[in-house]
Motif scaffolding. Structure first.
Motif, PDB file in Angstrom:
ATOM      1  N   ASN A  48       0.844  -1.193   0.000  1.00  0.00           N
ATOM      2  CA  ASN A  48       0.000   0.000   0.000  1.00  0.00           C
ATOM      3  C   ASN A  48       0.883   1.248   0.000  1.00  0.00           C
TER       4      ASN A  48
ATOM      5  N   SER B 228       1.385   5.368  -0.438  1.00  0.00           N
ATOM      6  CA  SER B 228       0.622   6.623  -0.337  1.00  0.00           C
ATOM      7  C   SER B 228       0.821   7.425  -1.631  1.00  0.00           C
TER       8      SER B 228
ATOM      9  N   ASP C 280       2.834  -1.452   4.515  1.00  0.00           N
ATOM     10  CA  ASP C 280       3.069  -0.037   4.217  1.00  0.00           C
ATOM     11  C   ASP C 280       4.271   0.067   3.269  1.00  0.00           C
TER      12      ASP C 280
END
Ligand code: Z5A
Length: 208
Positions: A133, A135, A175
């Motif tokens: 994932n 950003s 992340d």
């Protein structure tokens, strides 16, 4: 007969670092004498894959439903190879799979998530999905989009939503903004857990 290998799939949006992390994981596992191979979808080297490649590079146009079925057929044509490798004890680290097929196609107008899922039914189900994932801020720092189809912000946002809608308990949300090495260490740890629990268990296949 050898115990089967583990089947891990990496998913995520554009530039999340899937290919980089898949290859680092495969190298690290082979150095530890865990026989592991890399595969990726779409596999552009096959006859079906070449049509997909022309489509992604905008050399040809195809109706959304037809191209969706080609992406799925690309997985079905390689299913025997996947199964044979896993059965022989080789673990597979696969860069994109059915979930990308559904997430990308269902991001198009008039494409229903369940309709998109149907041709995937019966394919081997991975032991775990590592969803990277990234950003928007980190994605921007990794440089602009390329020239291929789907490489634009609004489309990628819808794809991300579709991934989240498919997420189940076998998915690990990672992340991807972290450094290459930090990510690699986290992924190695996750792999070790999956490897221990999946070794020797029967294959699962996608059901409806
Ligand atoms: N598609 C579909 O529609 N239906 C399907 O069934 C399937 C796929 C299977 C082509 O896929 C398109 O096909 C894809 C989905 C669709 N469309 N899009 N978008 P592809 O696999 O051939 O290409 P890709 O998946 O788009 O590659 P990618 O997403 O652009 O790359 P990635 O593998 O996630 O990232 P990367 O190549 O490892 O890294 C990207 C850059 O970031 C590179 O310069 C790295 O050095 C850098 N990087 C990586 N990790 C880091 C970290 N941690 N920090 C800093 N920089 C990093």
């Amino acid at each position: 007969m050898a115990q089967r290998g583990a089947f891990i799939v990496f998913e995520g949006c554009d530039r999340a670092g899937k290919t980089t992390q898949c290859k680092k994981l495969v190298d690290a596992l082979n150095r530890k004498n865990v026989p592991t191979e890399f595969m990726n979808f779409p596999d552009r080297s096959t006859a079906i894959g070449q049509i997909i490649n022309d489509y992604l590079q905008k050399k040809i146009h195809l109706p959304d439903k037809a191209v969706h079925l080609l992406f799925s057929a690309n997985r079905w044509e390689l299913e025997p190879k996947l199964r044979e490798k896993l059965e022989s004890g080789i673990s597979l680290v696969v860069d994109r799979y059915s979930y990308s097929g559904v997430a990308f196609s269902a991001a198009k107008k008039g494409m229903d998530l369940q309709w998109c899922w149907n041709p995937e039914i019966g394919l081997l189900e991975p032991d775990a999905v590592f969803l990277l994932n990234l950003s928007e801020e980190a994605a921007a720092m990794r440089g602009g989009f390329g020239q291929e189809r789907y490489e634009n912000l609004d489309f990628q946002k819808q794809v991300k939503e579709n991934f989240m809608a498919m997420k189940s308990s076998s998915w690990k949300l990672i992340d991807a903004d972290k450094s290459l090495e930090d990510l690699h260490l986290e992924i190695m740890e996750l792999f070790n857990k999956v490897y221990t629990t999946s070794h020797g268990t029967p294959f699962k296949r996608f059901a409806s």
